[in-house]
Design an enzyme around this catalytic site. Sequence first.
Site, PDB file in Angstrom:
ATOM      1  N   LYS A  13       7.588 -30.752 -90.501  1.00  0.00           N
ATOM      2  CA  LYS A  13       8.217 -31.838 -91.275  1.00  0.00           C
ATOM      3  C   LYS A  13       8.407 -31.421 -92.732  1.00  0.00           C
ATOM      4  O   LYS A  13       9.494 -31.575 -93.293  1.00  0.00           O
ATOM      5  CB  LYS A  13       7.356 -33.123 -91.206  1.00  0.00           C
ATOM      6  CG  LYS A  13       7.142 -33.644 -89.786  1.00  0.00           C
ATOM      7  CD  LYS A  13       6.345 -34.930 -89.772  1.00  0.00           C
ATOM      8  CE  LYS A  13       4.919 -34.816 -90.262  1.00  0.00           C
ATOM      9  NZ  LYS A  13       4.045 -33.945 -89.417  1.00  0.00           N
ATOM     10  N   ARG A  88       3.494 -44.032 -89.809  1.00  0.00           N
ATOM     11  CA  ARG A  88       2.692 -43.309 -88.822  1.00  0.00           C
ATOM     12  C   ARG A  88       2.010 -44.241 -87.840  1.00  0.00           C
ATOM     13  O   ARG A  88       1.293 -43.774 -86.966  1.00  0.00           O
ATOM     14  CB  ARG A  88       1.617 -42.570 -89.573  1.00  0.00           C
ATOM     15  CG  ARG A  88       1.533 -41.096 -89.253  1.00  0.00           C
ATOM     16  CD  ARG A  88       0.776 -40.514 -90.378  1.00  0.00           C
ATOM     17  NE  ARG A  88       0.144 -39.296 -90.174  1.00  0.00           N
ATOM     18  CZ  ARG A  88       0.459 -38.199 -90.863  1.00  0.00           C
ATOM     19  NH1 ARG A  88       1.477 -38.197 -91.685  1.00  0.00           N
ATOM     20  NH2 ARG A  88      -0.243 -37.131 -90.707  1.00  0.00           N
ATOM     21  N   ARG A 171      -6.550 -34.523 -85.575  1.00  0.00           N
ATOM     22  CA  ARG A 171      -5.240 -34.980 -86.072  1.00  0.00           C
ATOM     23  C   ARG A 171      -4.262 -35.135 -84.918  1.00  0.00           C
ATOM     24  O   ARG A 171      -3.439 -36.055 -84.897  1.00  0.00           O
ATOM     25  CB  ARG A 171      -4.689 -33.991 -87.105  1.00  0.00           C
ATOM     26  CG  ARG A 171      -5.411 -34.108 -88.447  1.00  0.00           C
ATOM     27  CD  ARG A 171      -5.202 -32.884 -89.305  1.00  0.00           C
ATOM     28  NE  ARG A 171      -3.835 -32.689 -89.723  1.00  0.00           N
ATOM     29  CZ  ARG A 171      -3.335 -31.512 -90.118  1.00  0.00           C
ATOM     30  NH1 ARG A 171      -4.095 -30.435 -90.142  1.00  0.00           N
ATOM     31  NH2 ARG A 171      -2.083 -31.425 -90.487  1.00  0.00           N
TER      32      ARG A 171
HETATM   33  P1  AP5 Z   1       4.715 -27.810 -92.040  1.00  0.00           P
HETATM   34  O1  AP5 Z   1       6.146 -27.873 -92.433  1.00  0.00           O
HETATM   35  O2  AP5 Z   1       3.679 -27.780 -93.107  1.00  0.00           O
HETATM   36  O3  AP5 Z   1       4.395 -28.969 -90.955  1.00  0.00           O
HETATM   37  P2  AP5 Z   1       4.168 -30.533 -91.135  1.00  0.00           P
HETATM   38  O4  AP5 Z   1       4.813 -31.192 -89.969  1.00  0.00           O
HETATM   39  O5  AP5 Z   1       4.569 -30.971 -92.495  1.00  0.00           O
HETATM   40  O6  AP5 Z   1       2.596 -30.561 -90.938  1.00  0.00           O
HETATM   41  P3  AP5 Z   1       1.480 -31.399 -91.722  1.00  0.00           P
HETATM   42  O7  AP5 Z   1       0.173 -30.742 -91.395  1.00  0.00           O
HETATM   43  O8  AP5 Z   1       1.822 -31.536 -93.172  1.00  0.00           O
HETATM   44  O9  AP5 Z   1       1.597 -32.767 -91.011  1.00  0.00           O
HETATM   45  P4  AP5 Z   1       0.633 -33.936 -91.006  1.00  0.00           P
HETATM   46  O10 AP5 Z   1       1.521 -35.001 -90.587  1.00  0.00           O
HETATM   47  O11 AP5 Z   1      -0.582 -33.772 -90.172  1.00  0.00           O
HETATM   48  O12 AP5 Z   1      -0.007 -33.938 -92.485  1.00  0.00           O
HETATM   49  P5  AP5 Z   1       0.234 -34.887 -93.740  1.00  0.00           P
HETATM   50  O13 AP5 Z   1       0.138 -34.044 -94.929  1.00  0.00           O
HETATM   51  O14 AP5 Z   1       1.416 -35.731 -93.528  1.00  0.00           O
HETATM   52  O15 AP5 Z   1       4.549 -26.516 -91.092  1.00  0.00           O
HETATM   53  C1  AP5 Z   1       3.282 -26.161 -90.569  1.00  0.00           C
HETATM   54  C2  AP5 Z   1       3.193 -24.628 -90.441  1.00  0.00           C
HETATM   55  O16 AP5 Z   1       4.141 -24.198 -89.476  1.00  0.00           O
HETATM   56  C3  AP5 Z   1       3.538 -23.860 -91.733  1.00  0.00           C
HETATM   57  O17 AP5 Z   1       2.731 -22.728 -91.813  1.00  0.00           O
HETATM   58  C4  AP5 Z   1       5.016 -23.464 -91.544  1.00  0.00           C
HETATM   59  O18 AP5 Z   1       5.340 -22.265 -92.235  1.00  0.00           O
HETATM   60  C5  AP5 Z   1       5.068 -23.274 -90.025  1.00  0.00           C
HETATM   61  N1  AP5 Z   1       6.371 -23.618 -89.434  1.00  0.00           N
HETATM   62  C6  AP5 Z   1       7.176 -24.684 -89.728  1.00  0.00           C
HETATM   63  N2  AP5 Z   1       8.245 -24.702 -88.917  1.00  0.00           N
HETATM   64  C7  AP5 Z   1       8.130 -23.639 -88.083  1.00  0.00           C
HETATM   65  C8  AP5 Z   1       8.916 -23.112 -87.013  1.00  0.00           C
HETATM   66  N3  AP5 Z   1      10.067 -23.715 -86.624  1.00  0.00           N
HETATM   67  N4  AP5 Z   1       8.470 -22.007 -86.367  1.00  0.00           N
HETATM   68  C9  AP5 Z   1       7.313 -21.401 -86.734  1.00  0.00           C
HETATM   69  N5  AP5 Z   1       6.516 -21.829 -87.739  1.00  0.00           N
HETATM   70  C10 AP5 Z   1       6.926 -22.948 -88.401  1.00  0.00           C
HETATM   71  O19 AP5 Z   1      -1.053 -35.850 -93.649  1.00  0.00           O
HETATM   72  C11 AP5 Z   1      -2.349 -35.401 -93.959  1.00  0.00           C
HETATM   73  C12 AP5 Z   1      -3.335 -36.562 -93.856  1.00  0.00           C
HETATM   74  O20 AP5 Z   1      -3.009 -37.576 -94.828  1.00  0.00           O
HETATM   75  C13 AP5 Z   1      -3.355 -37.299 -92.510  1.00  0.00           C
HETATM   76  O21 AP5 Z   1      -4.198 -36.668 -91.569  1.00  0.00           O
HETATM   77  C14 AP5 Z   1      -3.888 -38.677 -92.945  1.00  0.00           C
HETATM   78  O22 AP5 Z   1      -5.281 -38.653 -93.148  1.00  0.00           O
HETATM   79  C15 AP5 Z   1      -3.211 -38.878 -94.296  1.00  0.00           C
HETATM   80  N6  AP5 Z   1      -1.900 -39.555 -94.166  1.00  0.00           N
HETATM   81  C16 AP5 Z   1      -0.672 -39.029 -94.481  1.00  0.00           C
HETATM   82  N7  AP5 Z   1       0.295 -39.917 -94.209  1.00  0.00           N
HETATM   83  C17 AP5 Z   1      -0.316 -41.024 -93.723  1.00  0.00           C
HETATM   84  C18 AP5 Z   1       0.166 -42.266 -93.234  1.00  0.00           C
HETATM   85  N8  AP5 Z   1       1.481 -42.544 -93.200  1.00  0.00           N
HETATM   86  N9  AP5 Z   1      -0.741 -43.159 -92.784  1.00  0.00           N
HETATM   87  C19 AP5 Z   1      -2.072 -42.911 -92.813  1.00  0.00           C
HETATM   88  N10 AP5 Z   1      -2.595 -41.739 -93.235  1.00  0.00           N
HETATM   89  C20 AP5 Z   1      -1.715 -40.804 -93.696  1.00  0.00           C
END
Ligand code: AP5
Length: 215
Positions: A13, A88, A171
């Site tokens: 994402k 989410r 997660r």
């Molecule tokens: P990346 O682009 O970083 O993936 P992402 O989908 O953004 O993953 P996140 O870990 O950020 O998602 P998340 O939803 O768990 O975390 P968030 O920060 O929102 O890519 C990942 C890796 O893959 C990278 O190394 C990249 O280079 C590689 N990659 C990408 N595309 C690729 C491809 N096509 N092929 C190969 N490799 C690839 O949330 C964190 C925490 O915050 C949550 O756990 C929760 O506690 C809290 N939180 C956030 N939002 C909310 C909400 N709305 N409600 C409640 N709690 C929340």
Amino acid sequence: MNVVLLGPPGAGKGTQAVKLARTLGLLHLSSGDILRAERQAKTQLGRQAQDFMDRGVLVPDDVILTMMMDHISRPEASGGFLLDGFPRTVAQAEGLDERLARKGARIDIVANMVVEDADVTRRLTGRWSCPVDGRIYHEIYSPPKAAGRCDDCGAALSRRKDDEPDVVRQRLRTYHEETEPLEAYYKARGVLESIDASGTVEEVTDSLQRVCRAR
Ligand code: AP5
Ligand code: MG
């Protein structure tokens, strides 16, 4: 246009949102990035969120809704926004829809990034990010030019604490239980577009641009 990127942790994402926001001229709002900035700044919100994030569970809906509506209501978002990691839960989606409707706005498209748990686990355990500008890398799939350094600003890259294998497993459980029901929610509203997010970064970018431009 207002867009939501939906998908499991590690779906890509953040990687795709930066590119898509640039080509579509939208403001990128990542709930995870906003929470991490609040933690870094040691605000009350950051302290409140910290324990939930480190355990890989969701921060309470009311806290997230207030935080995200604050950003969505700013003038920078008036030309359209791209939400990454929010909503989410169904309660967050309902709260968002209600608040947008009051402003005469809506979500136009929800791009659902479909990818298997095994693939996202590989992606997350190899992720490195820049603590200064947020740029995302992967040690195999998107390595930096100089090992351990951001290509753009030269800062030392770091790992996210919630990318530890145990937290990743939690997660993913949280995603399947609490976020996956959003697919049915947005499908019923006629805005859901599912795309295969298991290909290369470039292939996924092409699919996302295709579905967004078709609207
Ligand atoms: P990346 O682009 O970083 O993936 P992402 O989908 O953004 O993953 P996140 O870990 O950020 O998602 P998340 O939803 O768990 O975390 P968030 O920060 O929102 O890519 C990942 C890796 O893959 C990278 O190394 C990249 O280079 C590689 N990659 C990408 N595309 C690729 C491809 N096509 N092929 C190969 N490799 C690839 O949330 C964190 C925490 O915050 C949550 O756990 C929760 O506690 C809290 N939180 C956030 N939002 C909310 C909400 N709305 N409600 C409640 N709690 C929340
Ligand atoms: Mg992300």
